[in-house]
Design an enzyme around this catalytic site. Structure first.
Site, PDB file in Angstrom:
ATOM      1  N   ASP A  36       0.223   0.738   5.114  1.00  0.00           N
ATOM      2  CA  ASP A  36      -0.498   1.070   6.481  1.00  0.00           C
ATOM      3  C   ASP A  36      -1.727   1.286   5.791  1.00  0.00           C
ATOM      4  OD1 ASP A  36       1.547   1.927   8.983  1.00  0.00           O
ATOM      5  OD2 ASP A  36       2.575   3.606   7.549  1.00  0.00           O
TER       6      ASP A  36
ATOM      7  N   ARG B 126       1.742  15.441  11.769  1.00  0.00           N
ATOM      8  CA  ARG B 126       1.425  14.635  10.024  1.00  0.00           C
ATOM      9  C   ARG B 126       0.137  15.538  10.151  1.00  0.00           C
ATOM     10  NH1 ARG B 126       1.485   8.751  10.176  1.00  0.00           N
ATOM     11  NH2 ARG B 126       3.167   8.591  10.189  1.00  0.00           N
TER      12      ARG B 126
ATOM     13  N   HIS C 115      -0.841  10.495  16.768  1.00  0.00           N
ATOM     14  CA  HIS C 115      -2.444  11.769  16.459  1.00  0.00           C
ATOM     15  C   HIS C 115      -2.667  12.735  17.802  1.00  0.00           C
ATOM     16  CE1 HIS C 115      -2.174   8.676  12.568  1.00  0.00           C
ATOM     17  NE2 HIS C 115      -2.298   9.984  12.004  1.00  0.00           N
TER      18      HIS C 115
ATOM     19  N   CYS D 158      -8.439   3.691  14.182  1.00  0.00           N
ATOM     20  CA  CYS D 158      -7.785   4.285  13.342  1.00  0.00           C
ATOM     21  C   CYS D 158      -7.760   3.372  12.403  1.00  0.00           C
ATOM     22  CB  CYS D 158      -6.506   4.461  13.447  1.00  0.00           C
ATOM     23  SG  CYS D 158      -5.886   3.124  14.406  1.00  0.00           S
TER      24      CYS D 158
HETATM   25  C1  CIR Z   1       1.203   5.260   9.903  1.00  0.00           C
HETATM   26  O1  CIR Z   1       2.340   5.542  11.599  1.00  0.00           O
HETATM   27  O2  CIR Z   1       0.589   5.721  10.015  1.00  0.00           O
HETATM   28  C2  CIR Z   1       0.137   4.315  10.927  1.00  0.00           C
HETATM   29  N1  CIR Z   1       1.468   2.984  10.997  1.00  0.00           N
HETATM   30  C3  CIR Z   1      -0.535   4.138  11.806  1.00  0.00           C
HETATM   31  C4  CIR Z   1      -1.172   4.669  11.679  1.00  0.00           C
HETATM   32  C5  CIR Z   1      -2.293   4.893  12.907  1.00  0.00           C
HETATM   33  N2  CIR Z   1      -3.444   5.840  12.627  1.00  0.00           N
HETATM   34  C6  CIR Z   1      -4.134   6.355  13.829  1.00  0.00           C
HETATM   35  O3  CIR Z   1      -4.094   5.665  14.587  1.00  0.00           O
HETATM   36  N3  CIR Z   1      -5.549   7.145  13.255  1.00  0.00           N
END
Ligand code: CIR
Length: 263
Positions: free
Chosen positions: A64, A134, A164, A256
């Site tokens: 990730d 998270r 998030h 992200c």
């Molecule tokens: C995760 O689950 O951490 C990643 N597959 C996706 C993260 C996405 N991050 C974000 O939207 N800030």
């Protein structure tokens, strides 16, 4: 002169992206080659918005790592390296810290705190911090203590049903936020104009507004949400629309994949 210029820190797509964390999505095949093409076009959109893109090399052992937003909160005064709530992502932070040291003093969220940048929405001196799967209370308290000396106020926001805070709400233009009310209540954003996502597009609330250099600005937006996109355009928010389908399959979105800050 690069001083004061808007920078966008990105990270290349890992070979292991297909083994990414998934919380609210089912695993579907990801076309890695297409993911890299889309990521390249995302970086091009950041350049159109007036950013100088600083692209870090992929970290193939971290599926990730392309979602670089989650590993730091970069303010004008300080960069706060996070402690991701996803254990598989904890060790992504070392290289982010090393890179950010070039631009900011660096602080760190410590155990037992967890916090991911996807949960942080800064609007002026207010930092909204999603209480998600998270990001925990200890992480939010540490963020408040680290940023109070610079005049920031941290406001915890309950989030449910999505990954998030910024899955549920983002700023799309100065003074305007885009919200999915199923996942977050807009009550805490009472002084903002609120635009609702189209009910058929639950993932539509994630837009990346970049207030670029020399009066350039842009709102980068996914092509997968055309109904909400049309609403935004009809309200006078011009969009730079890109296809990020393969990154969305990894539960990523447009905010992200970058950390945008003044150099
Ligand atoms: C995760 O689950 O951490 C990643 N597959 C996706 C993260 C996405 N991050 C974000 O939207 N800030």
């Amino acid at each position: 002169m690069l001083e004061g210029m808007l920078l966008a820190l990105t990270r290349g797509v890992s070979d292991s992206l297909t083994a990414c964390e998934l919380t609210h999505l089912r695993r579907t095949p990801i076309d890695l080659r297409l993911a890299r093409e889309q990521h390249g076009r995302y970086e091009a959109a950041l350049r159109r918005a007036g950013c100088r893109v600083v692209s870090l090399p992929p970290l193939h052992e971290f599926p990730d790592a392309v979602f670089v937003e989650d590993v730091a909160v970069v303010l004008d005064e300080i960069a706060i390296i996070t402690r991701p709530g996803a254990e598989s992502r904890r060790d992504e932070i070392a290289t982010a810290a090393a890179a950010l040291k070039a631009w900011r003093p660096v602080a760190q969220i410590e155990n037992p705190g967890t916090l991911e940048g996807g949960d942080i929405l800064r609007l002026g001196r207010r930092i909204f911090a999603g209480r998600s799967g998270r990001t925990n209370d200890a992480g939010v308290s540490q963020l408040a203590a680290l940023t109070a000396p610079y005049g920031y106020v941290v406001i915890p926001v309950p989030v449910s049903g999505c990954l998030h805070l910024k899955s549920a709400v983002t700023e799309v233009a100065p003074g305007t936020i885009l919200v999915n009310r199923e996942w977050v209540s807009p009550a805490v954003f009472d002084d903002m104009n609120v635009v609702d996502v189209d009910p058929s597009e639950p993932y539509a609330a994630n837009a990346l507004f970049v207030a670029g250099s020399q009066g350039r600005s842009a709102t980068i937006y996914p092509s997968s949400c055309p109904r909400t996109g049309s609403v935004l355009e009809s309200l006078g928010v011009p969009l730079d629309i890109i296809d990020v389908s393969e990154l969305q399959k990894a539960e990523g979105a447009v905010t992200c994949c970058s950390l945008v800050f003044r150099g």
